[in-house]
Scaffold this motif. Structure first.
Motif, PDB file in Angstrom:
ATOM      1  N   ASP A   1       4.917 -10.770   9.327  1.00 32.87           N
ATOM      2  CA  ASP A   1       3.609 -10.534   9.904  1.00 32.87           C
ATOM      3  C   ASP A   1       3.875  -9.547  11.035  1.00 32.87           C
ATOM      4  O   ASP A   1       4.825  -9.730  11.804  1.00 32.87           O
ATOM      5  N   ALA A   2       3.053  -8.512  11.139  1.00 27.95           N
ATOM      6  CA  ALA A   2       3.374  -7.455  12.110  1.00 27.95           C
ATOM      7  C   ALA A   2       3.475  -7.983  13.538  1.00 27.95           C
ATOM      8  O   ALA A   2       4.109  -7.362  14.386  1.00 27.95           O
TER       9      ALA A   2
ATOM     10  N   ILE B   1      11.261  -4.962   3.488  1.00 31.61           N
ATOM     11  CA  ILE B   1      10.460  -5.743   4.446  1.00 31.61           C
ATOM     12  C   ILE B   1       8.988  -5.461   4.157  1.00 31.61           C
ATOM     13  O   ILE B   1       8.540  -4.326   4.236  1.00 31.61           O
ATOM     14  N   GLU B   2       8.274  -6.558   3.811  1.00 33.65           N
ATOM     15  CA  GLU B   2       6.839  -6.420   3.502  1.00 33.65           C
ATOM     16  C   GLU B   2       6.026  -6.788   4.722  1.00 33.65           C
ATOM     17  O   GLU B   2       6.351  -7.752   5.411  1.00 33.65           O
ATOM     18  N   MET B   3       4.980  -6.041   4.948  1.00 29.46           N
ATOM     19  CA  MET B   3       4.051  -6.449   6.009  1.00 29.46           C
ATOM     20  C   MET B   3       2.640  -6.340   5.470  1.00 29.46           C
ATOM     21  O   MET B   3       2.333  -5.404   4.727  1.00 29.46           O
ATOM     22  N   THR B   4       1.800  -7.299   5.831  1.00 29.88           N
ATOM     23  CA  THR B   4       0.438  -7.242   5.285  1.00 29.88           C
ATOM     24  C   THR B   4      -0.342  -6.173   6.019  1.00 29.88           C
ATOM     25  O   THR B   4      -0.141  -5.924   7.202  1.00 29.88           O
ATOM     26  N   GLU B   5      -1.243  -5.594   5.261  1.00 32.66           N
ATOM     27  CA  GLU B   5      -2.070  -4.544   5.817  1.00 32.66           C
ATOM     28  C   GLU B   5      -2.916  -5.074   6.976  1.00 32.66           C
ATOM     29  O   GLU B   5      -3.055  -4.427   8.002  1.00 32.66           O
ATOM     30  N   SER B   6      -3.423  -6.307   6.812  1.00 31.93           N
ATOM     31  CA  SER B   6      -4.312  -6.818   7.852  1.00 31.93           C
ATOM     32  C   SER B   6      -3.581  -7.111   9.154  1.00 31.93           C
ATOM     33  O   SER B   6      -4.198  -7.153  10.212  1.00 31.93           O
TER      34      SER B   6
ATOM     35  N   GLY C   1      18.180   1.532   7.463  1.00 31.24           N
ATOM     36  CA  GLY C   1      18.508   1.685   6.044  1.00 31.24           C
ATOM     37  C   GLY C   1      17.688   0.778   5.141  1.00 31.24           C
ATOM     38  O   GLY C   1      17.842   0.805   3.911  1.00 31.24           O
ATOM     39  N   LEU C   2      16.795  -0.042   5.751  1.00 35.45           N
ATOM     40  CA  LEU C   2      15.976  -0.962   4.949  1.00 35.45           C
ATOM     41  C   LEU C   2      14.809  -0.210   4.293  1.00 35.45           C
ATOM     42  O   LEU C   2      14.487   0.912   4.697  1.00 35.45           O
ATOM     43  N   SER C   3      14.167  -0.835   3.318  1.00 37.60           N
ATOM     44  CA  SER C   3      12.937  -0.277   2.762  1.00 37.60           C
ATOM     45  C   SER C   3      11.758  -1.064   3.314  1.00 37.60           C
ATOM     46  O   SER C   3      11.913  -2.218   3.748  1.00 37.60           O
ATOM     47  N   VAL C   4      10.597  -0.437   3.294  1.00 41.32           N
ATOM     48  CA  VAL C   4       9.411  -1.125   3.817  1.00 41.32           C
ATOM     49  C   VAL C   4       8.254  -1.038   2.815  1.00 41.32           C
ATOM     50  O   VAL C   4       8.082  -0.024   2.145  1.00 41.32           O
ATOM     51  N   ALA C   5       7.500  -2.134   2.749  1.00 42.93           N
ATOM     52  CA  ALA C   5       6.368  -2.172   1.805  1.00 42.93           C
ATOM     53  C   ALA C   5       5.110  -2.637   2.521  1.00 42.93           C
ATOM     54  O   ALA C   5       5.168  -3.487   3.406  1.00 42.93           O
ATOM     55  N   LEU C   6       3.992  -2.048   2.136  1.00 36.93           N
ATOM     56  CA  LEU C   6       2.695  -2.466   2.666  1.00 36.93           C
ATOM     57  C   LEU C   6       2.079  -3.456   1.675  1.00 36.93           C
ATOM     58  O   LEU C   6       1.817  -3.115   0.524  1.00 36.93           O
TER      59      LEU C   6
ATOM     60  N   VAL D   1       3.792   0.451  -1.801  1.00 42.11           N
ATOM     61  CA  VAL D   1       2.476  -0.082  -1.468  1.00 42.11           C
ATOM     62  C   VAL D   1       2.141  -1.112  -2.534  1.00 42.11           C
ATOM     63  O   VAL D   1       2.228  -0.826  -3.729  1.00 42.11           O
ATOM     64  N   LYS D   2       1.792  -2.336  -2.102  1.00 39.29           N
ATOM     65  CA  LYS D   2       1.461  -3.378  -3.072  1.00 39.29           C
ATOM     66  C   LYS D   2      -0.046  -3.498  -3.165  1.00 39.29           C
ATOM     67  O   LYS D   2      -0.712  -3.828  -2.176  1.00 39.29           O
ATOM     68  N   ILE D   3      -0.585  -3.225  -4.331  1.00 40.77           N
ATOM     69  CA  ILE D   3      -2.045  -3.304  -4.502  1.00 40.77           C
ATOM     70  C   ILE D   3      -2.453  -4.755  -4.653  1.00 40.77           C
ATOM     71  O   ILE D   3      -1.902  -5.491  -5.474  1.00 40.77           O
ATOM     72  N   ASP D   4      -3.405  -5.161  -3.831  1.00 43.26           N
ATOM     73  CA  ASP D   4      -3.780  -6.568  -3.775  1.00 43.26           C
ATOM     74  C   ASP D   4      -4.351  -7.085  -5.099  1.00 43.26           C
ATOM     75  O   ASP D   4      -5.023  -6.362  -5.834  1.00 43.26           O
ATOM     76  N   LYS D   5      -4.078  -8.364  -5.306  1.00 41.36           N
ATOM     77  CA  LYS D   5      -4.523  -9.053  -6.516  1.00 41.36           C
ATOM     78  C   LYS D   5      -6.032  -8.915  -6.755  1.00 41.36           C
ATOM     79  O   LYS D   5      -6.485  -8.838  -7.897  1.00 41.36           O
TER      80      LYS D   5
END
Ligand code: C2E
Ligand code: MG
Ligand code: MG
Length: 566
Positions: free
Chosen positions: A402-403, A435-440, A460-465, A486-490
């Motif tokens: 969580d950001a 590392i995933e972080m939610t858009e909200s 060196g990590l990758s990041v995903a929205l 970028v992960k498109i929401d369900k």
């Protein structure tokens, strides 16, 4: 009472007092016309003594704006037939049509078979102003000027006593308001709240009895209608107001709200029960994915643990290591190969069994414990990655954040120690740790978040929205962040096969994301048709129950083994 002065002297003294009193004193004849007035009355009313004499009292008591069913003079005349004294507050009609707050006292005086009325008018503008200010402070919110909780509750109590219809009690508050408090100036926050209040106020909603600013970011509403369902349209209109951005200083933000609704008499007959049930429904909406408005319903299991109790249990669970990483597989769409896993927390609760994040993640974030959870998930995932590397499986592993955790002083150092440990393995590739972080949770173009995401990239990590399309962000500020995925929401995937609009949206997101050099993961794939469609639309990866539900580390390892045999 014994008189110590003779009556003539007494009359003289009393006349003097009346003449010089600060109150406007007068005598009326039997026809309610002035026959004597003092100087103060002339001053208060703005007429000369000559103008007042022979004029009727009604000239100054007449108030066309009064909400009283009978005029003051009517009440006064009626009252003095029964009692010899009348008192009332009133709006006094002075010269030039100016009305002032005043009060009036009138006595009936019988003298030598004739009767008169003696009275006094007092200008109470000063004390009324104080009374009004006090009423305002006590009953209205100082930021928005809307009725506050006290006022709301008293109105609700009145309606409960009098109504023959259904009452709809609505509570709503702003999601992630704490993040706004941290990131924005107080004046900007106040302005946001005012914009929100104005937008909703302007809707002029039917059946709305009161719109209240309940607390800091908390609002409440009361509708009275024949059937509670009649309020649905109004709630829909309110939610639509949040599809447009709000101005926040030089920036624009999208506010999201969660709304809970309870209905009298179905969900309770008492005021506090109804308000509490609306609040439970609101908290339910906050936890649930994609449900902004929730109507109270006992069958939904809203009787969750109260937050404080839950917080204490979470603290204990963190100490006892009850939070366990589960892994949901993710597939590469072109090759159909297992590409990796997303780490999703599960709580092995000692008495309630295996709990999913829906039941506790909100409380973890609200109680500022999400960093502790992140550290535990990170360590478990790192250990797991090393174990899989030992078996020659080199896969992607996503970890949720969580950001708000980015602000934790140990966030980066804790990641660095995990990486140091992992780098002891010769085949470890940090870019496969995502590392995933939610858009909200990200907030607008917030410098702390942008810096943190850049720091992750530098390690060196990758990041995903995560959950793209549900939060505050929009395509326009994707480019502030160096996301790899970028992960498109369900919610966009659910009806993608049948809804051309959603299909077009996903296609547009994919095009834009690719232009920014980012890859797309489609979340929540449940059917083969959805999988085929998102592949056709250009998504690189897919994840969902169609491929596999979140599973324990042992099951994930079995899946890896099975896959490598293919
Ligand atoms: P998320 O990161 O978007 O994870 C996807 C959620 O959707 C997971 O729910 C997953 O079980 C569920 N899901 C995946 N595929 C499907 C599908 O095909 N159909 C349906 N109906 N659901 C599917 P889960 O595990 O309950 O997690 C919920 C959310 O909790 C996650 O959403 C994530 O935002 C948060 N979360 C989970 N673990 C952590 C954690 O360790 N830290 C933080 N900060 N948040 C976490
Ligand atoms: Mg996620
Ligand atoms: Mg997601």
């Amino acid at each position: 009472m014994t008189n110590l002065i003779d009556s003539h002297l007494k009359s003289q003294v009393l006349a003097k007092i009346c003449t010089h009193s600060q109150e406007g004193i007068f005598i009326l004849d039997a026809d309610w016309c002035f026959v004597w007035v003092n100087e103060s009355l002339s001053m208060i009313l703005g007429y000369t003594e000559d103008e007042l004499l022979r004029s009727p009292l009604a000239m100054v008591t007449h108030d066309p704006n009064s909400h009283q069913p009978y005029s003051l003079i009517h009440r006064l005349q009626n009252n003095l037939q029964i009692e010899d004294y009348f008192f009332s507050e009133f709006s006094c009609h002075t010269r030039y049509d100016v009305y002032i707050d005043a009060n009036i006292t009138v006595w009936r005086v019988d003298v030598e078979n004739e009767f008169y009325y003696a009275g006094a008018i007092r200008d109470v503008r000063g004390s009324m102003a104080t009374k009004r200010t006090l009423e305002k402070v006590l009953n209205f919110n100082q930021t928005t000027g809307l009725p506050n909780r006290t006022f709301f509750m008293s109105q609700l109590a009145d309606h409960l006593l009098e109504t023959y219809q259904e009452l709809v009690i609505v509570r709503f508050n702003i999601d992630r308001f704490r993040a706004y408090l941290n990131a924005l100036d107080e004046a900007v926050i106040d302005d946001l709240l005012n914009q929100l209040a104005n937008r909703i106020g302007r809707l002029a909603l039917g059946n709305l009895k009161i719109f209240s600013h309940y607390g800091v970011d908390d609002f409440a509403m009361l509708f009275e209608c024949k059937h509670a369902d009649m309020a649905r349209d109004a709630l829909e209109q309110i939610m639509q107001q949040f599809e447009m951005a709000f101005g926040a200083g030089e920036e624009q933000v999208y506010l999201h709200i969660s709304m809970g609704v309870s209905v009298y008499p179905k969900d309770g007959e008492q005021m506090d029960v109804l308000v509490r049930n609306a609040e439970k429904a609101m908290n339910f909406a906050k936890h649930s994915e994609g449900q902004d408005v929730v109507w109270y319903d006992t069958s939904l299991g809203m009787e969750t643990l109260p937050s404080l109790k839950l917080e204490a249990q979470i603290r204990r669970a963190l100490e006892n290591g009850e939070f366990v990483a589960y892994y949901q597989p993710k597939y590469e769409l072109q090759t159909g190969q297992l590409a990796g896993f997303e780490t999703l927390v599960r709580w092995h609760h000692p008495t309630r069994g295996l709990l999913t994040p829906f039941q506790f993640i909100h409380t973890i974030i609200e109680s500022r414990l999400s960093f502790e959870l992140f550290e535990q998930m990170l360590n478990q995932a790192t250990t797991q990655i090393l174990a899989w590397l030992d078996m020659n499986h080199s896969v992607n592993v996503c970890i949720n954040t969580d950001a708000s955790e980015f602000r934790h002083p140990s966030f980066l150092s804790s990641l660095q120690s995990a990486l140091d440990k992992a780098h002891t393995h010769p085949n470890f590739d940090a870019s496969k740790m995502i590392i995933e972080m939610t858009e909200s949770s990200l907030m607008i173009k917030d410098d702390t978040s942008v810096d943190a995401v850049n720091a992750l990239k530098n390690m060196g990590l990758s990041v995903a929205l995560d959950d793209f399309g549900t939060g505050y962000a929009s395509l326009s500020y994707l480019h502030y962040y160096p996301f790899d995925y970028v992960k498109i929401d369900k919610s966009f995937i659910d009806d993608i096969v049948h809804d051309q609009k959603h299909c077009d949206i996903v296609e547009a997101i994919v095009t834009m994301t690719h232009r920014l050099g980012m890859k797309v993961i489609a979340e929540g794939i449940e059917t083969e048709a959805q999988a085929n469609l998102v592949r056709k639309l250009g998504c690189e990866y897919a994840q969902g129950y169609y491929y596999g539900k979140p599973m324990s580390a042992r099951e994930a390892t079995d899946l890896l083994k099975k896959n490598s045999l293919k």
